[in-house]
Design a protein around this motif. Structure first.
Motif, PDB file in Angstrom:
ATOM      1  N   ASP A  18       0.705  -0.958  -0.003  1.00 22.95           N
ATOM      2  CA  ASP A  18       0.008  -0.095  -0.552  1.00 22.95           C
ATOM      3  C   ASP A  18       0.658   1.203   0.006  1.00 22.95           C
TER       4      ASP A  18
ATOM      5  N   LYS B 191      -7.596   1.939   1.264  1.00 25.68           N
ATOM      6  CA  LYS B 191      -7.049   2.884   0.916  1.00 25.68           C
ATOM      7  C   LYS B 191      -7.349   3.061  -0.559  1.00 25.68           C
ATOM      8  N   ASP B 192      -7.526   1.260  -1.061  1.00 23.14           N
ATOM      9  CA  ASP B 192      -8.054   2.159  -2.341  1.00 23.14           C
ATOM     10  C   ASP B 192      -8.997   3.090  -2.332  1.00 23.14           C
TER      11      ASP B 192
ATOM     12  N   TRP C  44      -6.723   6.510  -2.507  1.00 23.27           N
ATOM     13  CA  TRP C  44      -6.130   6.333  -3.378  1.00 23.27           C
ATOM     14  C   TRP C  44      -7.269   7.219  -4.634  1.00 23.27           C
ATOM     15  N   GLU C  45      -7.704   6.585  -5.370  1.00 24.42           N
ATOM     16  CA  GLU C  45      -8.848   7.021  -6.534  1.00 24.42           C
ATOM     17  C   GLU C  45      -9.614   8.619  -5.874  1.00 24.42           C
TER      18      GLU C  45
ATOM     19  N   ARG D 184     -11.515   7.184 -10.026  1.00 28.56           N
ATOM     20  CA  ARG D 184     -11.704   5.848 -10.329  1.00 28.56           C
ATOM     21  C   ARG D 184     -11.343   5.986 -12.007  1.00 28.56           C
TER      22      ARG D 184
END
Length: 250
Positions: A32, A53-54, A57-58, A98
């Motif tokens: 990560d 966490k994804d 990030w997006e 995304r």
């Protein structure tokens, strides 16, 4: 409220002991990039323990395309790490981020924008001789010319003297990277270049993607237009990222 990628009072930007949004010194291998501290801050602010966490990030990728954010921090970005706000609508920026990531990472496989390709003034979809789609030696691709006043016509993209793409939408020129649209980058990067020390010509027609099938260059240019238009439309759809933003309705 604003979360800083590095605390504003941090005296040494290389001091990695301070809390940061991203891991500035990741270990080898997959992992990560978003820190645990960052995850805790986002979950606490939005009162949502399902944020991953994804997701963050997006969200970050979406925020960094927000017009109000880019305007507010346009000077800071030239010398500091970016400041990331807690936008009022987390999910809107996560979804947009995304979509933008999918567009920009998968640029080789996105759909082609429906541009008309003309070869010798006739519609063409790959039926002409291979040289019809190749970049001419020691010449650059270029914009068309208005027939009345000879001004630059950016609705027309000249691959060479025989081949051109027409009906490029104005939105294709709105999305820029370092001041240039994807098509402008194509003009500059996909051209013949002479390496003076070796006197070797770098032929853009020899690129793997279209060396054996020159019409793939046309497909590539159409994809660049698709990415540009869809990026511009996604950015226009974003809500304000800053709580005190004053932005005209779309």
């Amino acid at each position: 409220m604003t979360v800083y990628s590095t605390p504003p009072d941090l005296p040494d930007m290389a001091d990695l002991s301070q809390p940061t949004l991203v891991d500035l010194a990741p270990e080898q291998g997959d992992g990560d990039n978003i820190t645990d501290w960052c995850l805790e801050e986002f979950r606490a602010h939005y009162r949502d323990e399902t944020i991953t966490k994804d997701d963050i990030w997006e969200y970050l990728y979406g925020v960094m395309h927000a017009p109000d954010w880019r305007e507010r921090y346009r000077f800071d970005l030239q010398r500091n790490l970016p400041r990331v706000p807690f936008a009022p609508d987390f999910e809107a920026f996560r979804r947009a981020g995304r979509k933008l990531m999918d567009l920009h990472i998968n640029y080789e496989t996105v759909p082609e924008w429906e541009l008309t390709c003309l070869v010798d003034d006739k519609p063409d979809e790959g039926a002409s001789d291979p040289d019809a789609y190749r970049i001419a030696p020691h010449k650059k691709m270029r914009w068309g010319k208005d027939e009345t006043d000879k001004s630059e016509d950016r609705s027309v993209f000249m691959v060479n003297d025989r081949c051109r793409l027409v009906d490029i939408p104005p939105e294709a020129h709105e999305y820029t990277v370092s001041g240039r649209s994807p098509l402008e980058w194509a003009i500059d990067s996909l051209r013949w270049k002479l390496d003076k020390p070796s006197q070797i010509d770098h032929d853009p027609n020899g690129w793997r993607a279209w060396a054996d099938e020159p019409f793939n260059l046309i497909r590539h240019l159409r994809r660049l237009v698709y990415i540009s238009v869809e990026t511009a439309r996604t950015v226009k759809s974003l809500p304000p990222s800053l709580v005190d933003s004053k932005r005209d309705p779309l």
